[in-house]
Design a protein around this motif. Structure first.
Motif, PDB file in Angstrom:
ATOM      1  N   ALA A 207       0.813  -1.214   0.000  1.00 26.49           N
ATOM      2  CA  ALA A 207       0.000   0.000   0.000  1.00 26.49           C
ATOM      3  C   ALA A 207       0.848   1.266   0.000  1.00 26.49           C
ATOM      4  CB  ALA A 207      -0.937  -0.008   1.213  1.00 26.49           C
ATOM      5  N   LYS A 208       2.026   1.216   0.642  1.00 23.80           N
ATOM      6  CA  LYS A 208       2.890   2.395   0.661  1.00 23.80           C
ATOM      7  C   LYS A 208       3.362   2.741  -0.744  1.00 23.80           C
ATOM      8  CE  LYS A 208       4.645   2.116   5.403  1.00 23.80           C
ATOM      9  NZ  LYS A 208       5.864   2.005   6.253  1.00 23.80           N
ATOM     10  N   MET A 209       3.721   1.726  -1.518  1.00 27.47           N
ATOM     11  CA  MET A 209       4.157   1.983  -2.887  1.00 27.47           C
ATOM     12  C   MET A 209       3.005   2.525  -3.723  1.00 27.47           C
ATOM     13  SD  MET A 209       5.481  -0.574  -5.893  1.00 27.47           S
ATOM     14  CE  MET A 209       3.769  -0.903  -6.311  1.00 27.47           C
ATOM     15  N   LEU A 210       1.817   1.943  -3.573  1.00 25.71           N
ATOM     16  CA  LEU A 210       0.669   2.392  -4.351  1.00 25.71           C
ATOM     17  C   LEU A 210       0.296   3.833  -3.992  1.00 25.71           C
ATOM     18  CD1 LEU A 210      -1.482  -0.871  -4.212  1.00 25.71           C
ATOM     19  CD2 LEU A 210      -0.152   0.005  -6.154  1.00 25.71           C
ATOM     20  N   THR A 211       0.417   4.180  -2.728  1.00 26.07           N
ATOM     21  CA  THR A 211       0.169   5.571  -2.310  1.00 26.07           C
ATOM     22  C   THR A 211       1.153   6.507  -2.988  1.00 26.07           C
ATOM     23  OG1 THR A 211      -0.686   4.838  -0.168  1.00 26.07           O
ATOM     24  CG2 THR A 211       0.057   7.126  -0.325  1.00 26.07           C
ATOM     25  N   GLU A 212       2.408   6.068  -3.081  1.00 29.50           N
ATOM     26  CA  GLU A 212       3.426   6.885  -3.747  1.00 29.50           C
ATOM     27  C   GLU A 212       3.124   7.031  -5.236  1.00 29.50           C
ATOM     28  OE1 GLU A 212       7.897   5.839  -4.626  1.00 29.50           O
ATOM     29  OE2 GLU A 212       7.726   6.602  -2.562  1.00 29.50           O
ATOM     30  N   LEU A 213       2.594   5.980  -5.858  1.00 35.64           N
ATOM     31  CA  LEU A 213       2.239   6.059  -7.274  1.00 35.64           C
ATOM     32  C   LEU A 213       1.131   7.077  -7.514  1.00 35.64           C
ATOM     33  CD1 LEU A 213       2.242   2.303  -8.431  1.00 35.64           C
ATOM     34  CD2 LEU A 213       4.117   3.954  -8.481  1.00 35.64           C
ATOM     35  N   VAL A 214       0.199   7.172  -6.585  1.00 44.50           N
ATOM     36  CA  VAL A 214      -0.883   8.156  -6.719  1.00 44.50           C
ATOM     37  C   VAL A 214      -0.321   9.564  -6.763  1.00 44.50           C
ATOM     38  CG1 VAL A 214      -2.901   9.163  -5.581  1.00 44.50           C
ATOM     39  CG2 VAL A 214      -2.615   6.683  -5.634  1.00 44.50           C
ATOM     40  N   SER A 215       0.662   9.830  -5.902  1.00 44.32           N
ATOM     41  CA  SER A 215       1.209  11.191  -5.810  1.00 44.32           C
ATOM     42  C   SER A 215       2.240  11.505  -6.885  1.00 44.32           C
ATOM     43  CB  SER A 215       1.827  11.416  -4.426  1.00 44.32           C
ATOM     44  OG  SER A 215       2.892  10.506  -4.197  1.00 44.32           O
ATOM     45  N   THR A 216       2.940  10.482  -7.385  1.00 42.44           N
ATOM     46  CA  THR A 216       4.016  10.733  -8.353  1.00 42.44           C
ATOM     47  C   THR A 216       3.607  10.484  -9.796  1.00 42.44           C
ATOM     48  OG1 THR A 216       4.866   8.459  -8.193  1.00 42.44           O
ATOM     49  CG2 THR A 216       5.748  10.096  -6.625  1.00 42.44           C
ATOM     50  N   GLY A 217       2.572   9.670 -10.004  1.00 47.37           N
ATOM     51  CA  GLY A 217       2.169   9.337 -11.365  1.00 47.37           C
ATOM     52  C   GLY A 217       3.060   8.297 -12.023  1.00 47.37           C
ATOM     53  N   LYS A 218       3.927   7.644 -11.257  1.00 48.84           N
ATOM     54  CA  LYS A 218       4.819   6.630 -11.822  1.00 48.84           C
ATOM     55  C   LYS A 218       4.079   5.323 -12.079  1.00 48.84           C
ATOM     56  CE  LYS A 218       9.059   8.260  -9.542  1.00 48.84           C
ATOM     57  NZ  LYS A 218      10.151   7.875  -8.602  1.00 48.84           N
ATOM     58  N   ILE A 219       4.751   4.407 -12.755  1.00 51.55           N
ATOM     59  CA  ILE A 219       4.250   3.058 -12.975  1.00 51.55           C
ATOM     60  C   ILE A 219       4.972   2.135 -12.006  1.00 51.55           C
ATOM     61  CG2 ILE A 219       4.076   1.157 -14.624  1.00 51.55           C
ATOM     62  CD1 ILE A 219       4.137   3.278 -16.839  1.00 51.55           C
ATOM     63  N   GLY A 220       4.223   1.241 -11.378  1.00 53.75           N
ATOM     64  CA  GLY A 220       4.829   0.346 -10.408  1.00 53.75           C
ATOM     65  C   GLY A 220       4.457  -1.105 -10.644  1.00 53.75           C
ATOM     66  N   VAL A 221       5.262  -2.007 -10.068  1.00 58.78           N
ATOM     67  CA  VAL A 221       4.999  -3.445 -10.120  1.00 58.78           C
ATOM     68  C   VAL A 221       4.317  -3.832  -8.813  1.00 58.78           C
ATOM     69  CG1 VAL A 221       6.009  -5.735 -10.317  1.00 58.78           C
ATOM     70  CG2 VAL A 221       6.988  -3.830 -11.594  1.00 58.78           C
ATOM     71  N   SER A 222       3.130  -4.396  -8.928  1.00 62.98           N
ATOM     72  CA  SER A 222       2.350  -4.764  -7.754  1.00 62.98           C
ATOM     73  C   SER A 222       1.671  -6.100  -8.029  1.00 62.98           C
ATOM     74  CB  SER A 222       1.325  -3.653  -7.449  1.00 62.98           C
ATOM     75  OG  SER A 222       0.637  -3.902  -6.241  1.00 62.98           O
ATOM     76  N   THR A 223       0.631  -6.407  -7.286  1.00 65.24           N
ATOM     77  CA  THR A 223      -0.168  -7.605  -7.541  1.00 65.24           C
ATOM     78  C   THR A 223      -1.635  -7.211  -7.597  1.00 65.24           C
ATOM     79  OG1 THR A 223      -0.521  -8.161  -5.205  1.00 65.24           O
ATOM     80  CG2 THR A 223       1.456  -9.065  -6.266  1.00 65.24           C
ATOM     81  N   GLU A 224      -2.411  -8.062  -8.219  1.00 62.81           N
ATOM     82  CA  GLU A 224      -3.854  -7.836  -8.267  1.00 62.81           C
ATOM     83  C   GLU A 224      -4.405  -7.677  -6.852  1.00 62.81           C
ATOM     84  OE1 GLU A 224      -7.231 -10.112 -10.694  1.00 62.81           O
ATOM     85  OE2 GLU A 224      -6.527 -11.266  -8.937  1.00 62.81           O
ATOM     86  N   GLN A 225      -3.986  -8.536  -5.944  1.00 62.70           N
ATOM     87  CA  GLN A 225      -4.486  -8.490  -4.578  1.00 62.70           C
ATOM     88  C   GLN A 225      -4.201  -7.157  -3.903  1.00 62.70           C
ATOM     89  OE1 GLN A 225      -2.348  -8.650  -1.586  1.00 62.70           O
ATOM     90  NE2 GLN A 225      -4.124  -8.575  -0.221  1.00 62.70           N
ATOM     91  N   GLN A 226      -2.980  -6.638  -4.091  1.00 67.13           N
ATOM     92  CA  GLN A 226      -2.627  -5.375  -3.439  1.00 67.13           C
ATOM     93  C   GLN A 226      -3.429  -4.211  -4.010  1.00 67.13           C
ATOM     94  OE1 GLN A 226       1.627  -5.313  -3.948  1.00 67.13           O
ATOM     95  NE2 GLN A 226       2.011  -6.648  -2.200  1.00 67.13           N
ATOM     96  N   VAL A 227      -3.628  -4.213  -5.328  1.00 60.49           N
ATOM     97  CA  VAL A 227      -4.398  -3.125  -5.947  1.00 60.49           C
ATOM     98  C   VAL A 227      -5.858  -3.196  -5.515  1.00 60.49           C
ATOM     99  CG1 VAL A 227      -5.206  -2.145  -8.126  1.00 60.49           C
ATOM    100  CG2 VAL A 227      -2.837  -2.928  -7.920  1.00 60.49           C
ATOM    101  N   VAL A 228      -6.430  -4.398  -5.477  1.00 59.37           N
ATOM    102  CA  VAL A 228      -7.823  -4.563  -5.051  1.00 59.37           C
ATOM    103  C   VAL A 228      -7.994  -4.107  -3.606  1.00 59.37           C
ATOM    104  CG1 VAL A 228      -9.593  -6.280  -4.501  1.00 59.37           C
ATOM    105  CG2 VAL A 228      -8.395  -6.385  -6.687  1.00 59.37           C
ATOM    106  N   GLN A 229      -7.075  -4.509  -2.732  1.00 63.29           N
ATOM    107  CA  GLN A 229      -7.170  -4.121  -1.329  1.00 63.29           C
ATOM    108  C   GLN A 229      -6.918  -2.631  -1.127  1.00 63.29           C
ATOM    109  OE1 GLN A 229      -8.880  -6.778  -0.112  1.00 63.29           O
ATOM    110  NE2 GLN A 229      -7.751  -6.489   1.784  1.00 63.29           N
TER     111      GLN A 229
END
Length: 532
Positions: A207-229
């Motif tokens: 979730a910390k990485m995904l929060t950073e992606l929201v603010s930076t607009g970068k592309i990140g490697v995650s999982t379906e589960q993490q994005v859904v949660q």
């Protein structure tokens, strides 16, 4: 385990919990530590405690699954769940201390890695308990043809492959896509590894990485589960046209002690049945996971995906090994021979000591501020009976000491080496002391090493023997905290056989600069490739 016993109110349970029937909360301290007391059932004469380390992405769901499980169902066991990154657990298994009895990493690939260095046996207890596909997370919903093109994104947020399976997934996927194209994959990794080498802490994950992606607009490697949660509509999940890698969350028996391993395996048999029950799979699905086959749909997920095959194992090992050398910063203690023989003439009107000093200065100029280095001089009896003298302690080059940078201090002390020439060569005691010094202040984010430069053989009759040195180095080497020794022999006067043995027993490399004019190039290459 009967279905329908779990309510959604359980989903916020802490990672650290004691899972068993009749849990009575006895303290919730201000520290945030939750302590449970067991009401022991009459059918169990005693309840033993077993630890289970789970990847942070699945630890809450595992806690929820086990929250209503009785000790009878687990064979009179209390299961203590903790969240731990796979790379951290591999390190603990290598030490054999604080090793969990059971383990759920994000990928089965960690089992083989852990087995190579673990102090005890490491074995899966069956198949996976859940799966989730690796995805690209971004605000723009960008589409990619393949994973190699993903790796070529300059500021890709991918995490550290040495810590999580999710971070290594795009590398393995690109290798699977490009059979025989490992060189192009390694080339794409270079800027990411170089960026990793200068970080002071690991990239955020989950979730910390995904929060950073929201603010930076970068592309990140995650999982379906993490994005859904994560549940933020501004983050979209997608996979390249070629497909993706599945994280498969195996249940692993990891207790180091043989008897404990046997008991843990018995508990794992019961846990596997629990995790694969209908009620447990419902909980895992509600937490964003697919079932162990990968076929269960997930609300808000990406739907059907193509699972890429595993790449050639040797290519994967070489590529991830290259990442390790590129991504981990240099941390080294350089020990330079200042015995009288270093005064022997060399080339260009200079002696061996002058050329060695020039080599140290060249390395000092080339490497970035992220390098941490220290400097010792050694000969026989430099300080009483001690064969070595610390000139500069190990610090990062950008450290400022009394207004002077570490880089400058290293250069100043290297220029003093010629003034210290004296006596015979005290190689063995110095090598062991330097090895132990680096171990004492080990940095898990770096390649920790000792680099020894000498033009002779051990001449200290009062020192440990060669056989004793090799035996002690082998016994004291910690697979989870390795310190490699790189040896550089200056001219054929160096004891090439002894230097090779010292490096071999620690997993390091050895070099012989037969022409003293080669010392500078050899030294810089040894630092750059430490242990390769």
């Amino acid at each position: 385990m009967a279905g329908g016993r779990h309510s959604s109110a359980d989903s916020g349970r802490s990672f650290g919990f004691y899972a068993l029937s009749g849990l009575v909360l006895v303290a919730v301290a201000a520290t945030g530590i939750v302590v449970f007391k067991a009401v022991q059932p009459e059918t169990c004469p005693s309840v033993d405690e077993f630890t289970l380390a789970a990847d942070p992405s699945i630890a809450p769901a595992v806690s929820e699954v086990l929250g209503d499980v009785t000790p009878e169902e687990t064979g009179c066991a209390r299961i203590v769940v903790e969240a731990a990154l796979p790379g951290e657990v591999v390190g603990r298994l290598g030490k054999g201390v604080d090793a969990p009895d059971l383990w759920i990493p994000d990928s089965a690939a960690w089992v083989g890695k852990a087995a190579l260095t673990a102090a005890g046996p490491v074995a899966t207890a069956g198949g996976s308990i859940a799966t989730t596909p690796v995805v690209l997370a971004s605000g723009g919903g960008e589409q990619f043809a393949n994973w190699l093109s993903v790796l070529e994104v300059p500021d890709l947020a991918m995490g550290n492959p040495l810590s999580t399976g999710t971070a290594s997934a795009p590398i393995l996927a690109a290798l699977a896509e490009h059979s025989g194209g490992a060189e192009s994959v390694r080339a794409a990794l270079v800027p990411h590894a170089q960026a990793e080498s200068v970080r002071t802490e690991d990239q955020p994950v989950g979730a910390k990485m995904l929060t950073e992606l929201v603010s930076t607009g970068k592309i990140g490697v995650s999982t379906e589960q993490q994005v859904v949660q994560f549940g933020n509509p501004s983050i979209n999940a997608s996979v390249p046209t070629t497909g993706t890698v599945m994280m498969d969350y195996p249940l692993v028996v990891s207790a180091s002690d043989p008897e404990r391993h046997y008991l843990s395996a018995k508990k794992a048999d019961a846990l596997e049945a629990i995790f694969k029950s209908e009620a447990s799979q419902e909980i895992l699905n509600r937490n964003g996971f697919r079932d162990f086959s990968g076929a269960t749909p997930v609300n808000g997920g990406i739907g059907n995906v193509t699972a890429l095959p595993a790449p050639d194992q040797s290519a994967a090992d070489r590529t991830l090994g290259a990442w390790t050398l590129m991504a981990k910063p240099i941390r080294t203690l350089v020990a330079i021979d200042v015995s009288s023989s270093m005064d022997f003439p060399a080339t260009g009107g200079k002696n061996r000591m002058q050329l060695t000093t020039a080599a140290a200065l060249a390395g000092n100029q080339v490497f970035p501020d992220s390098v941490a280095a220290g400097l010792w001089a050694f000969s026989q009896g430099m300080k009483g009976t001690q064969d070595y003298q610390e000139l500069v302690p190990i610090r990062r080059y950008d450290t400022i000491v009394d207004g002077v940078s570490q880089r400058t201090l290293m250069a100043e002390q290297a220029n003093r080496l010629t003034q210290l020439k004296r006596g015979a060569t005290g190689l063995y005691d110095t090598t062991l002391a330097a090895f132990r010094k680096v171990q004492e202040s080990y940095d898990p984010r770096a390649v920790n090493s000792v680099i020894v430069l000498t033009d002779g053989a051990n001449e200290d009759a009062d020192s440990i023997t060669r056989e004793q040195l090799l035996d002690v180095l082998a016994r004291e080497q910690d697979p989870a905290r390795p310190v490699i020794i790189v040896t550089i022999g200056i001219t054929d006067d160096a004891d090439a056989a002894a230097l090779a043995d010292i490096s071999r027993v620690t997993g390091g490399s050895t070099y012989i600069a037969r022409d003293p004019s080669e010392i500078s190039e050899v030294f810089v290459n040894a630092l750059a490739h430490r242990g390769a």
